[in-house]
Write an enzyme that holds these catalytic residues in place. Structure first.
Site, PDB file in Angstrom:
ATOM      1  N   GLU A 350      -1.778  11.981  -2.521  1.00  0.00           N
ATOM      2  CA  GLU A 350      -2.245  11.188  -1.363  1.00  0.00           C
ATOM      3  C   GLU A 350      -3.787  10.923  -1.123  1.00  0.00           C
ATOM      4  OE1 GLU A 350       0.009   9.883   0.289  1.00  0.00           O
ATOM      5  OE2 GLU A 350       1.517  10.958  -0.315  1.00  0.00           O
ATOM      6  N   HIS A 433       7.213   2.570  -5.905  1.00  0.00           N
ATOM      7  CA  HIS A 433       7.485   3.952  -6.295  1.00  0.00           C
ATOM      8  C   HIS A 433       8.279   3.751  -7.651  1.00  0.00           C
ATOM      9  CE1 HIS A 433       6.518   4.174  -2.124  1.00  0.00           C
ATOM     10  NE2 HIS A 433       5.912   5.148  -2.388  1.00  0.00           N
TER      11      HIS A 433
HETATM   12 ZN    ZN Z   1       1.983   6.978  -2.908  1.00  0.00          ZN
END
Ligand code: ZN
Length: 531
Positions: A350, A433
């Site tokens: 993150e 992703h």
């Molecule tokens: Zn991410």
């Protein structure tokens, strides 16, 4: 619209599975327990003892006692601690301890100040402005400062006199809450003393994922500690289950502790500070990784820390970075198999989204979106290797602690059932992703090479897309190359082909054109069909 990249869009199916220093009175160990009423009796006896022995305590007209603490000994003796006021004003250096035997008879006294705390004259009329102005000037390290003056009697040294005790609160060098307390003579304006309202401390964290660890916290001048990292500027807060979309940096509540011991080390813990320990520590590891390995000082390379939220949403099995909020947000997992999303590689992932935003700013869709996600997976994993923790060891599995057995893997990304191992002209159509698989696979091949390998007890088997054999150069070198590619050569629209060029430029800068490292980077890209 600012994207708020997370580490997954949806869970992959089956997850594949103050005051002045107190002169300390020496007190014997307290009784384990005392009969009810003994404490109250000791307090009233102590008040009476001070009144009867006013000379001993320098206790005169206009003064009052404010109870602070009581220690009861096993033999019934008591030690009652008071602060004092004069005409309603706190007396700095006026604190005292009344020592009494089991019958309440005065045995001894302890007093903070060398001089009588009594101010002989009445309090003159003084205005607050002079104190506040002097205090701001005396706290140059505190930015965006707000000052709160309070009139006190200064009796810590010299003749007791009126003073302004002004608390200046703002932000410090790392953007963290910071403050100073400045005491000035109310009549002359002269500075008497100044001290930090908070100072750095090292707490004990009972984490979910990395055992018992030391964490950087802040000690408040009034007592107690907060989960504010004064070294890096991060503030870890409880989102109180507010949703990610509604959070702002000012939302939630800070974590406080009287003991500087945090959490209970359990997953799905009812102790809300437990997830905070991991989030706080692992954000610090990420900060240190970037600083010590890449020379980057924080997300924006300006030394400032971010806000880190735990307990976001309800059963929110995700974590996210927000540029707008300059915040990391972590959920509590799915409530059954996935615990709180605060492990090392998650926090690294993150915070890396913040670094990417501040540098190449890879667009969060198409191939650049896959590169954005791969960058977060790569550096998230490298934070795990850097932390070198014996519980959460370095690996090429992403989110293996908080999404067991893992959410994504680097050696053969397609093992998750969705990610791409090899580049193709349609890879940019995948969710970011999953298009990230090409980048993650490249990173593994360049680091460890193709074929089967067991590392830290985990067996990997990485194929190439062109049938070649690739020899790795180690993940530290590849991470250095990728960081330079990201921060020097990539832009918002970089594609996989562009990433090959960017990383080869970086390898050339760092190790030379035609070097072993340069050639390994090229071979690994060819191994994932990027040429
Ligand atoms: Zn991410």
């Amino acid at each position: 619209m600012t994207p708020t990249p997370s580490f997954r869009r949806a869970r992959v199916a089956a997850a594949v599975a103050v005051v002045a220093a107190l002169a300390g009175a020496t007190v014997p160990a307290a009784a384990a327990s005392a009969a009810p009423g003994m404490r109250e009796a000791a307090i009233s006896q102590a008040r009476a003892n001070v009144a009867r022995n006013a000379g001993v305590f320098g206790f005169g007209t206009g003064q009052d006692l404010v109870l602070k603490d009581v220690v009861l000994d096993a033999d019934g003796a008591s030690h009652v601690r008071f602060d004092r006021t004069f005409q309603g004003l706190p007396v700095v250096g006026g604190d005292l301890v009344v020592h009494q035997d089991a019958k309440g008879k005065l045995k001894d006294s302890s007093r903070a100040a060398a001089h009588d705390a009594a101010v002989k004259s009445t309090v003159p009329k003084v205005t607050a402005q002079s104190g506040a102005a002097g205090a701001l000037a005396a706290a140059p390290g505190v930015k965006e400062a707000v000052s709160t003056p309070e009139l006190v009697v200064w009796a810590a040294d010299g003749t007791p006199r009126l003073a302004w005790r002004t608390t200046v609160e703002g932000t410090g060098d790392h953007g963290q809450p910071a403050g100073k307390v400045v005491v000035t003579d109310a009549t002359t304006g002269e500075q008497i003393e100044s001290y930090d309202a908070e100072h750095q401390a090292v707490g004990t964290g009972n984490s979910e994922y990395t055992g018992t660890i030391g964490i950087d916290t802040t000690a408040k001048s009034g007592g107690g500690y907060t989960l504010t990292d004064p070294v890096r500027g991060h503030v870890t807060k409880d989102a109180n289950n507010l949703s990610a979309s509604s959070l702002k940096a000012a939302s939630g509540t800070t974590f406080n502790s009287t003991t500087n011991v945090w959490g209970d080390g359990k997953k799905f813990s009812s102790d809300r500070a437990t997830a905070a320990v991991d989030a706080h520590a692992n954000t610090a590891w990420t900060y240190d990784y970037y600083k010590n390995v890449h020379g980057r000082s924080g997300i924006k390379n300006d030394g400032k820390g971010a806000t880190v939220f735990v307990h976001v949403g309800t059963n929110w099995d995700n974590a996210q970075w927000s540029d707008a909020c300059f915040c990391m947000m972590t959920g509590d997992g799915d409530g059954t198999t996935d615990p709180e999303q605060v492990d090392l590689d998650t926090m690294g992932h993150e915070m890396t989204h913040g670094v990417t935003s501040a540098t190449a700013n890879l667009r969060y869709s198409g191939e650049s979106g896959g590169l954005n996600e791969a960058t977060s997976d790569i550096f998230g994993t490298m934070v795990e290797w850097y932390a070198n923790n014996s519980v959460d060891t370095g690996d090429y599995l992403f989110s293996d602690q908080s999404t067991p057995p893992w959410l994504r893997r680097f050696d053969k990304p397609s093992l998750d059932g969705r990610s791409a191992d090899c580049w193709s002209s349609s890879v940019g159509k995948l969710d970011v992703h999953n298009s990230s698989g090409v980048g993650n696979h490249w990173f593994y091949l360049a680091s460890e090479g193709s074929g089967s390998k067991t590392i830290n007890g985990v067996t990997y088997n990485s194929p190439t897309c062109n049938g070649s054999t690739v020899t790795g150069i180690g993940n530290q070198k590849v991470a250095k190359i990728w960081y330079r590619a990201l921060t020097v050569y990539m832009t918002s629209t970089t594609t996989y082909k562009g990433a090959r060029t960017a990383s080869l430029n970086a390898a050339r800068d760092l190790y030379g054109a035609g070097s072993t490292e340069y050639n390994a980077v090229a071979a690994a890209w060819s191994g994932v069909n990027v040429s």
